[in-house]
Design an enzyme around this catalytic site. Structure first.
Site, mmCIF file in Angstrom:
data_model
loop_
_atom_site.group_PDB
_atom_site.id
_atom_site.type_symbol
_atom_site.label_atom_id
_atom_site.label_comp_id
_atom_site.label_asym_id
_atom_site.label_seq_id
_atom_site.Cartn_x
_atom_site.Cartn_y
_atom_site.Cartn_z
ATOM 1 N N LYS A 1 -10.131 10.807 6.429
ATOM 2 C CA LYS A 1 -10.580 9.448 6.768
ATOM 3 C C LYS A 1 -10.373 9.148 8.258
ATOM 4 C CE LYS A 1 -7.738 7.607 3.773
ATOM 5 N NZ LYS A 1 -7.154 8.819 3.188
ATOM 6 N N ARG B 1 -6.148 -0.684 -1.124
ATOM 7 C CA ARG B 1 -5.544 0.442 -1.828
ATOM 8 C C ARG B 1 -5.208 0.105 -3.269
ATOM 9 N NH1 ARG B 1 -3.615 3.504 2.899
ATOM 10 N NH2 ARG B 1 -2.750 5.489 2.245
ATOM 11 N N ARG C 1 -0.755 18.575 9.153
ATOM 12 C CA ARG C 1 -1.265 17.573 10.109
ATOM 13 C C ARG C 1 -0.258 17.357 11.242
ATOM 14 N NH1 ARG C 1 -3.516 12.171 7.710
ATOM 15 N NH2 ARG C 1 -1.608 12.281 6.470
ATOM 16 N N ARG D 1 4.104 13.411 11.014
ATOM 17 C CA ARG D 1 4.457 12.118 10.435
ATOM 18 C C ARG D 1 5.615 12.275 9.457
ATOM 19 N NH1 ARG D 1 -1.161 9.441 8.434
ATOM 20 N NH2 ARG D 1 0.183 8.962 6.672
ATOM 21 N N ARG E 1 2.273 10.438 -2.776
ATOM 22 C CA ARG E 1 1.144 9.656 -2.264
ATOM 23 C C ARG E 1 -0.134 9.965 -3.047
ATOM 24 N NH1 ARG E 1 1.696 11.633 3.535
ATOM 25 N NH2 ARG E 1 -0.261 10.587 3.974
HETATM 26 P P1 ADP Z 1 -6.578 10.921 6.170
HETATM 27 O O1 ADP Z 1 -6.770 9.912 7.283
HETATM 28 O O2 ADP Z 1 -7.636 10.814 5.109
HETATM 29 O O3 ADP Z 1 -5.193 10.922 5.596
HETATM 30 P P2 ADP Z 1 -6.860 12.929 8.316
HETATM 31 O O4 ADP Z 1 -8.174 12.562 8.937
HETATM 32 O O5 ADP Z 1 -5.634 12.587 9.068
HETATM 33 O O6 ADP Z 1 -6.787 12.362 6.784
HETATM 34 O O7 ADP Z 1 -6.903 14.496 7.988
HETATM 35 C C1 ADP Z 1 -5.798 15.144 7.376
HETATM 36 C C2 ADP Z 1 -5.620 16.531 7.997
HETATM 37 O O8 ADP Z 1 -6.703 17.371 7.590
HETATM 38 C C3 ADP Z 1 -5.611 16.517 9.527
HETATM 39 O O9 ADP Z 1 -4.655 17.451 9.998
HETATM 40 C C4 ADP Z 1 -7.049 16.938 9.904
HETATM 41 O O10 ADP Z 1 -7.088 17.637 11.136
HETATM 42 C C5 ADP Z 1 -7.430 17.837 8.742
HETATM 43 N N1 ADP Z 1 -8.860 17.718 8.392
HETATM 44 C C6 ADP Z 1 -9.621 16.584 8.411
HETATM 45 N N2 ADP Z 1 -10.897 16.846 8.064
HETATM 46 C C7 ADP Z 1 -10.953 18.184 7.797
HETATM 47 C C8 ADP Z 1 -12.016 19.078 7.381
HETATM 48 N N3 ADP Z 1 -13.260 18.638 7.156
HETATM 49 N N4 ADP Z 1 -11.698 20.381 7.214
HETATM 50 C C9 ADP Z 1 -10.435 20.837 7.422
HETATM 51 N N5 ADP Z 1 -9.398 20.053 7.809
HETATM 52 C C10 ADP Z 1 -9.655 18.742 7.998
HETATM 53 P P1 AMP Z 2 -2.157 6.176 5.730
HETATM 54 O O1 AMP Z 2 -1.957 6.144 7.207
HETATM 55 O O2 AMP Z 2 -3.427 5.464 5.291
HETATM 56 O O3 AMP Z 2 -2.031 7.555 5.146
HETATM 57 O O4 AMP Z 2 -0.962 5.297 5.100
HETATM 58 C C1 AMP Z 2 0.388 5.699 5.226
HETATM 59 C C2 AMP Z 2 1.268 4.802 4.382
HETATM 60 O O5 AMP Z 2 1.177 3.443 4.842
HETATM 61 C C3 AMP Z 2 0.924 4.724 2.885
HETATM 62 O O6 AMP Z 2 1.467 5.800 2.146
HETATM 63 C C4 AMP Z 2 1.541 3.381 2.516
HETATM 64 O O7 AMP Z 2 2.940 3.480 2.362
HETATM 65 C C5 AMP Z 2 1.258 2.532 3.756
HETATM 66 N N1 AMP Z 2 -0.033 1.811 3.658
HETATM 67 C C6 AMP Z 2 -1.125 1.970 4.450
HETATM 68 N N2 AMP Z 2 -2.106 1.145 4.091
HETATM 69 C C7 AMP Z 2 -1.633 0.431 3.021
HETATM 70 C C8 AMP Z 2 -2.185 -0.586 2.176
HETATM 71 N N3 AMP Z 2 -3.440 -1.030 2.326
HETATM 72 N N4 AMP Z 2 -1.394 -1.078 1.191
HETATM 73 C C9 AMP Z 2 -0.138 -0.654 1.010
HETATM 74 N N5 AMP Z 2 0.431 0.308 1.748
HETATM 75 C C10 AMP Z 2 -0.305 0.853 2.757
#
Ligand code: ADP
Ligand code: AMP
Length: 214
Positions: free
Chosen positions: A13, A88, A127, A160, A171
């Site tokens: 995302k 969420r 990541r 993170r 999660r």
């Molecule tokens: P989210 O925001 O949904 O939690 P991220 O965009 O941070 O996910 O992506 C999670 C991890 O996967 C990151 O380390 C990113 O570089 C990697 N990633 C994202 N898209 C792809 C893809 N299409 N193929 C392989 N790895 C990906």
């Molecule tokens: P994310 O960056 O989207 O992966 O979110 C990381 C963490 O932030 C989640 O696991 C939750 O603990 C918290 N969080 C983010 N967005 C929300 C939301 N809309 N409602 C509740 N918790 C959230």
């Protein structure tokens, strides 16, 4: 363009949000990023949110919903926005609907980046993020040019706190229980557009543009 981007943790995302933000020229609002900025700034909200985030639990709605409403009320969101990580759960989705309705507004689309849970632990644990500019990398799938250093701003990359095996599993479970029901919620509103997120980065974005112009 008023959009939501949904998908399991690690689906891509945040990565795709950067492309969407630039392509459609709309602000990217990530509740996770807002909480992490508050943790970094050692605010009261940050301290409260951290307790939940470190366990992989959702931060309570009482801390989350008003924060998003305030952000969406700002000038830069009036022509469009991309919400990432919100809503969420059903309560958050209903609160967003009510807020938009009260402003004579509505969503244009809800993007779902679909990736099977099996590969997500690897994406999450691998990541690496830049604490300074927010850029995201992956140790195997998208490594920075110099190991541990941000390509964009040169800061030292970090992992993170919640990107550990144990927290990632929790999660994913929380997603299935509380967030996944929203897919039907938005499908019933004819807003849901699903994209296969288990493809090359560029191909995922191509598909996003395709479903959004349909
Ligand atoms: P989210 O925001 O949904 O939690 P991220 O965009 O941070 O996910 O992506 C999670 C991890 O996967 C990151 O380390 C990113 O570089 C990697 N990633 C994202 N898209 C792809 C893809 N299409 N193929 C392989 N790895 C990906
Ligand atoms: P994310 O960056 O989207 O992966 O979110 C990381 C963490 O932030 C989640 O696991 C939750 O603990 C918290 N969080 C983010 N967005 C929300 C939301 N809309 N409602 C509740 N918790 C959230």
């Amino acid at each position: 363009m008023k959009l939501l981007i949904m998908g399991r943790p690690g689906a891509g995302k945040g990565t795709q949000a950067v492309n969407i933000r630039e392509y459609y020229n709309i602000p990217h609002i990530s509740t996770g990023d807002i909480f992490r900025a508050n943790i970094k700034g050692q605010t009261k909200l940050g301290k409260e949110a951290k307790e939940y985030m470190d366990k992989g639990l959702l931060v309570p709605d009482s801390l989350t919903i008003d924060l998003v409403k305030d952000r969406l009320s700002q000038e830069d969101c009036q022509k469009g926005f991309l919400l990432d990580g919100f809503p969420r759960n059903l309560e958050q989705a209903k609160a967003l609907d009510d807020f938009l309705k009260a402003n004579n507004d509505s969503l244009d689309a809800v993007l779902d980046i679909d990736v099977k849970p099996e590969i997500l632990i690897d994406r999450i644990v691998g990541r690496r993020v830049c604490p300074q500019c927010g850029a995201t990398f992956h140790i195997k799938n998208n490594p920075s040019k110099v190991e541990g250093v941000c390509d964009v701003c040169g800061a030292k990359l970090i992992q993170r706190n919640d990107d550990t095996y144990a927290t990632a599993e929790n999660r994913l479970k929380v997603y299935d229980e509380q967030t996944a029901p929203l897919l039907d919620y938005y499908k019933n509103q004819h807003l849901l557009k699903t994209v296969n997120g288990d493809q090359d980065f560029a191909k995922v974005f191509e598909d996003i543009k395709k479903v959004l112009t349909k």
